[in-house]
Design a protein around this motif. Structure first.
Motif, mmCIF file in Angstrom:
data_model
loop_
_atom_site.group_PDB
_atom_site.id
_atom_site.type_symbol
_atom_site.label_atom_id
_atom_site.label_comp_id
_atom_site.label_asym_id
_atom_site.label_seq_id
_atom_site.Cartn_x
_atom_site.Cartn_y
_atom_site.Cartn_z
ATOM 1 N N MET A 55 -2.586 -5.368 -10.438
ATOM 2 C CA MET A 55 -1.848 -6.621 -10.686
ATOM 3 C C MET A 55 -2.773 -7.721 -11.181
ATOM 4 S SD MET A 55 1.189 -7.496 -8.048
ATOM 5 C CE MET A 55 0.585 -6.642 -6.629
ATOM 6 N N ASN A 56 -3.951 -7.825 -10.571
ATOM 7 C CA ASN A 56 -4.834 -8.948 -10.935
ATOM 8 C C ASN A 56 -5.401 -8.827 -12.344
ATOM 9 O OD1 ASN A 56 -4.250 -9.825 -8.415
ATOM 10 N ND2 ASN A 56 -6.312 -9.661 -7.573
ATOM 11 N N VAL A 57 -5.533 -7.586 -12.857
ATOM 12 C CA VAL A 57 -5.960 -7.461 -14.261
ATOM 13 C C VAL A 57 -4.732 -7.350 -15.176
ATOM 14 C CG1 VAL A 57 -8.249 -6.527 -13.741
ATOM 15 C CG2 VAL A 57 -6.354 -4.947 -14.177
ATOM 16 N N PHE A 80 -1.368 2.078 5.173
ATOM 17 C CA PHE A 80 -0.132 2.189 4.391
ATOM 18 C C PHE A 80 -0.066 1.121 3.306
ATOM 19 C CE2 PHE A 80 0.696 4.461 8.262
ATOM 20 C CZ PHE A 80 1.466 5.541 7.837
ATOM 21 N N HIS A 81 -1.217 0.575 2.957
ATOM 22 C CA HIS A 81 -1.233 -0.513 1.967
ATOM 23 C C HIS A 81 -1.019 0.031 0.553
ATOM 24 C CE1 HIS A 81 -2.186 -3.764 4.741
ATOM 25 N NE2 HIS A 81 -2.697 -2.771 5.465
ATOM 26 N N SER A 82 -0.646 -0.879 -0.342
ATOM 27 C CA SER A 82 -0.237 -0.433 -1.680
ATOM 28 C C SER A 82 -1.413 -0.186 -2.616
ATOM 29 C CB SER A 82 0.681 -1.475 -2.312
ATOM 30 O OG SER A 82 -0.060 -2.641 -2.644
ATOM 31 N N LEU A 83 -2.539 -0.847 -2.379
ATOM 32 C CA LEU A 83 -3.708 -0.760 -3.284
ATOM 33 C C LEU A 83 -3.358 -1.185 -4.715
ATOM 34 C CD1 LEU A 83 -4.778 0.814 -0.804
ATOM 35 C CD2 LEU A 83 -5.788 2.444 -2.361
ATOM 36 N N LEU A 84 -2.441 -2.126 -4.816
ATOM 37 C CA LEU A 84 -1.981 -2.543 -6.148
ATOM 38 C C LEU A 84 -2.636 -3.840 -6.629
ATOM 39 C CD1 LEU A 84 1.831 -1.711 -5.817
ATOM 40 C CD2 LEU A 84 0.182 -0.606 -7.356
ATOM 41 N N ALA A 104 -14.888 -0.777 -2.322
ATOM 42 C CA ALA A 104 -14.560 -2.098 -2.888
ATOM 43 C C ALA A 104 -13.203 -2.571 -2.361
ATOM 44 C CB ALA A 104 -14.566 -2.080 -4.419
ATOM 45 N N TYR A 105 -12.872 -2.141 -1.165
ATOM 46 C CA TYR A 105 -11.550 -2.442 -0.603
ATOM 47 C C TYR A 105 -11.609 -2.611 0.910
ATOM 48 C CZ TYR A 105 -6.632 -2.129 0.648
ATOM 49 O OH TYR A 105 -5.394 -2.418 1.150
ATOM 50 N N ALA A 106 -10.915 -3.610 1.399
ATOM 51 C CA ALA A 106 -10.558 -3.704 2.811
ATOM 52 C C ALA A 106 -9.193 -4.370 2.793
ATOM 53 C CB ALA A 106 -11.547 -4.552 3.592
HETATM 54 P P1 FAD Z 1 -1.009 -4.927 0.224
HETATM 55 O O1 FAD Z 1 -1.279 -5.133 1.654
HETATM 56 O O2 FAD Z 1 -0.369 -3.664 -0.182
HETATM 57 O O3 FAD Z 1 -0.131 -6.167 -0.267
HETATM 58 C C1 FAD Z 1 0.581 -6.147 -1.492
HETATM 59 C C2 FAD Z 1 0.121 -7.229 -2.428
HETATM 60 O O4 FAD Z 1 0.386 -8.514 -1.899
HETATM 61 C C3 FAD Z 1 -1.368 -7.231 -2.737
HETATM 62 O O5 FAD Z 1 -1.665 -6.281 -3.716
HETATM 63 C C4 FAD Z 1 -1.590 -8.647 -3.194
HETATM 64 O O6 FAD Z 1 -1.332 -8.787 -4.566
HETATM 65 C C5 FAD Z 1 -0.541 -9.440 -2.414
HETATM 66 N N1 FAD Z 1 -1.160 -10.153 -1.289
HETATM 67 C C6 FAD Z 1 -1.193 -9.798 0.001
HETATM 68 N N2 FAD Z 1 -1.788 -10.761 0.748
HETATM 69 C C7 FAD Z 1 -2.158 -11.725 -0.115
HETATM 70 C C8 FAD Z 1 -2.814 -12.958 0.039
HETATM 71 N N3 FAD Z 1 -3.230 -13.417 1.222
HETATM 72 N N4 FAD Z 1 -3.066 -13.676 -1.068
HETATM 73 C C9 FAD Z 1 -2.663 -13.255 -2.282
HETATM 74 N N5 FAD Z 1 -2.021 -12.090 -2.475
HETATM 75 C C10 FAD Z 1 -1.765 -11.345 -1.401
HETATM 76 N N6 FAD Z 1 -6.473 -10.666 -2.653
HETATM 77 C C11 FAD Z 1 -6.821 -10.479 -3.934
HETATM 78 O O7 FAD Z 1 -6.021 -10.008 -4.737
HETATM 79 N N7 FAD Z 1 -8.072 -10.823 -4.381
HETATM 80 C C12 FAD Z 1 -9.005 -11.351 -3.547
HETATM 81 O O8 FAD Z 1 -10.113 -11.652 -3.979
HETATM 82 C C13 FAD Z 1 -8.660 -11.545 -2.186
HETATM 83 N N8 FAD Z 1 -9.572 -12.057 -1.309
HETATM 84 C C14 FAD Z 1 -9.222 -12.230 -0.013
HETATM 85 C C15 FAD Z 1 -10.159 -12.786 0.870
HETATM 86 C C16 FAD Z 1 -9.831 -13.000 2.191
HETATM 87 C C17 FAD Z 1 -10.819 -13.638 3.120
HETATM 88 C C18 FAD Z 1 -8.551 -12.634 2.652
HETATM 89 C C19 FAD Z 1 -8.169 -12.863 4.066
HETATM 90 C C20 FAD Z 1 -7.610 -12.071 1.798
HETATM 91 C C21 FAD Z 1 -7.930 -11.866 0.452
HETATM 92 N N9 FAD Z 1 -6.997 -11.321 -0.451
HETATM 93 C C22 FAD Z 1 -7.353 -11.164 -1.770
HETATM 94 C C23 FAD Z 1 -5.612 -11.006 -0.035
HETATM 95 C C24 FAD Z 1 -5.387 -9.556 0.436
HETATM 96 O O9 FAD Z 1 -6.341 -9.219 1.398
HETATM 97 C C25 FAD Z 1 -5.429 -8.563 -0.719
HETATM 98 O O10 FAD Z 1 -4.566 -8.978 -1.736
HETATM 99 C C26 FAD Z 1 -4.983 -7.181 -0.268
HETATM 100 O O11 FAD Z 1 -5.788 -6.749 0.787
HETATM 101 C C27 FAD Z 1 -5.053 -6.213 -1.430
HETATM 102 O O12 FAD Z 1 -4.758 -4.914 -1.014
HETATM 103 P P2 FAD Z 1 -3.371 -4.207 -1.315
HETATM 104 O O13 FAD Z 1 -3.077 -4.282 -2.770
HETATM 105 O O14 FAD Z 1 -3.407 -2.862 -0.697
HETATM 106 O O15 FAD Z 1 -2.370 -5.167 -0.573
#
Ligand code: FAD
Ligand code: SF4
Length: 510
Positions: free
Chosen positions: A271-273, A263-267, A363-365
């Motif tokens: 956001m980062n770019v 259920f993650h946002s994949l945003l 390219a995602y976890a």
């Molecule tokens: P969602 O789970 O939907 O969360 C929403 C947003 O919250 C994310 O898009 C992100 O912008 C922000 N967010 C959530 N957790 C974190 C966090 N710990 N730090 C900063 N922002 C967060 N995030 C990156 O953007 N780039 C990376 O290179 C990165 N490397 C990581 C490495 C490790 C070892 C770990 C544990 C976490 C890392 N993260 C990184 C944080 C997080 O895992 C990702 O932001 C997230 O998985 C992105 O998927 P989502 O957009 O579906 O996030």
């Protein structure tokens, strides 16, 4: 006055005040350069995603009437380095003023500052107008404090930006719903459909391959799914609010082989770019919640908002407060190599097979897979944080150093000795079993600590605490673990340590 403005690949911010007016004397430049493709091997989807988003951004600026120079990777005039290309343009267009937005990465910040020192024209650095905070804000907030507690920074951010507040108090009276964000995903819960976007990026993929750029991971070039325009990023935000937000909180930490995305946002990439801003994301999510308060629990909204105005801004602040020394930290003196299967997912450990496999494919976890599967194992295996950093910096589409290194070296590997996390994030198989469906179809036996097919996480977990006793046992959050270890009889402990030692000697075979 003729002006040259540099736009880096992660500065695709349409809302930036630079673009408020048009002026034929202002030249913009974007460039695809080997300097950026080669500093680590990146995932092919990351290189393609950034280049495709840059190309669209360039076209959109041109359509609006701005004058934009674009160096493609195969352009014969491309010097493949940012300063060299800038030099060329400055001379060719008799530029009098060079401007750039403050980069988010230390290495680019240094490079551009050094470049400006060589100029005999004026230059100026401006804010990227993306984050809630300035580079220095977190450092100032914690000035004089020994610890950098995320929760106090997060509450400060909620108050300062009036997010989910009622006067000076949080709405509903509670700041943090973290405890409600830890459910396993039950089999009967359906995961909604993602968008069916399918860009054809074959041309770009061929260009990157022909240029000989070394990449990792895989991609279907006729079915590229990541957003590469602002419009698509906004559509993804909308989709998240409508389909995923409701269950985000409950299953934020859950891991399953049923879906790589849950259920993650994949945003994070968008956001980062900077295709969209964190404020737009937070405002949209909170507005959506107000509209559908009966259906969406506050724990989901708070859990999401905390990631963005809390963790994301906090990591950026730590980065600027602690770089460049942060990139050298190795508080546990870990020196092992990363097991070879991190690069192909070929391990018998099902949790790692899945987490690495989906990282290579998409390219995602999500956060817990990065922290409690790949990060957890690397830490238990005593891996050199430089190796771990390189891997994370390359493999994820959202990996940019300011947010990658603080999460990896800090939160995940405890290499900063406790600046980001108050204790190492390690676990035995119990946590993985509780939060995922991986263990039930694993080659290893989850409940076994020793013997044939014993789950490697179990013995490595105790080995980790045993070998770092001197450094960790005084940590009040860890004392309990040492008391449990000390209660085990000598033979049991010896057997566990022997099992761990065998595994550590044969990491590539696990
Ligand atoms: P969602 O789970 O939907 O969360 C929403 C947003 O919250 C994310 O898009 C992100 O912008 C922000 N967010 C959530 N957790 C974190 C966090 N710990 N730090 C900063 N922002 C967060 N995030 C990156 O953007 N780039 C990376 O290179 C990165 N490397 C990581 C490495 C490790 C070892 C770990 C544990 C976490 C890392 N993260 C990184 C944080 C997080 O895992 C990702 O932001 C997230 O998985 C992105 O998927 P989502 O957009 O579906 O996030
Ligand atoms: Fe991972 Fe161990 Fe579970 Fe296998 S049994 S999936 S190695 S935690």
């Amino acid at each position: 006055m003729k002006v040259l403005r540099l736009i880096l690949g992660d500065q695709l911010n349409h809302q930036h005040s630079w673009f408020d007016s048009k002026n034929p004397d202002i030249h913009y430049v974007l460039m695809e350069v080997r300097q950026e493709t080669d500093y680590v091997p990146h995932h092919i989807q990351k290189v393609v995603g950034i280049f495709a988003a840059m190309r669209n951004f360039c076209e959109e600026l041109r359509d609006q009437g701005h004058q934009v120079h674009y160096f493609t990777l195969d352009d014969a005039a491309n010097e493949q380095s940012i300063p060299d290309n800038l030099d060329k343009l400055i001379k060719a267009h008799q530029i009098n003023l060079f401007e750039y937005q403050l980069p988010d990465e230390y290495r680019l910040d240094e490079q551009l500052r050094e470049f400006c020192q060589t100029l005999d024209i004026q230059w100026k650095a401006v804010d990227s107008e993306h984050f809630y905070t300035t580079r220095e804000e977190l450092g100032d907030f914690f000035k004089g404090k020994k610890t950098y507690l995320m929760e106090s920074f997060y509450r400060h951010m909620r108050k300062k930006h009036d997010v989910m507040m009622e006067g000076k108090e949080p709405v509903s009276g509670q700041w943090n719903y973290d405890k409600s964000n830890r459910k396993k995903l039950p089999e009967h819960v359906d995961i909604p459909q993602r968008s069916s976007r399918n860009h054809d990026v074959s041309e770009l993929a061929d260009l990157i391959e022909q240029a000989g750029v070394k990449t990792i991971g895989s991609m279907n070039p006729s079915n590229f799914q990541w957003p590469i325009t602002r419009r698509e990023a906004l559509a993804d935000l909308d989709l998240f609010c409508k389909r995923f937000l409701k269950s985000f909180g409950d299953y934020q930490d859950a891991m399953t082989s049923r879906t790589p995305f849950g259920f993650h946002s994949l945003l994070s990439f968008a956001m980062n770019v900077k295709l969209i801003s964190p404020k737009e994301v937070v405002d949209r999510v909170v507005d959506h919640w107000h509209q559908y308060e009966q259906e969406i629990d506050i724990s989901s909204v708070e859990g999401f908002v905390r990631q963005i105005i809390g963790w994301r801004e906090y990591m950026r602040g730590i980065y600027w407060a602690k770089m460049p020394d942060y990139a050298e930290l190795n508080s546990l003196d870990h020196t092992n190599k990363l097991p070879s299967w991190y690069w192909d997912g070929n391990t018998k450990m099902n949790c790692l097979h899945h987490a690495i496999g989906q990282s290579l494919d998409h390219a995602y976890a999500h956060h817990i897979q990065r922290l409690m599967i790949t990060g957890n194992f690397a830490l238990l295996a005593g891996t050199d944080p430089n190796e771990v950093d390189q891997w994370y910096l390359g493999i994820y589409i959202d990996a940019i150093e300011w947010v990658e290194i603080t999460n990896t070296r800090g939160m995940s590997q405890f290499a900063d000795g406790g600046i980001v996390g108050t204790k190492p994030y390690v676990s035995s198989s119990n946590y993985i079993h509780k939060m995922s469906d991986y263990c039930k179809s694993c080659h290893y036996s989850q409940s076994k600590k020793v013997g044939e097919k014993a789950c490697p996480f179990n013995s490595l977990y105790w080995n980790f605490y045993d070998r770092h006793r001197e450094q960790l046992e005084k940590n009040p959050r860890i004392g309990m673990i040492y008391r449990t270890w000390d209660k085990m009889d000598h033979e049991t402990k010896e057997a566990i340590l022997q099992q761990a030692s065998n595994y550590l000697d044969h990491l590539d075979d696990l």
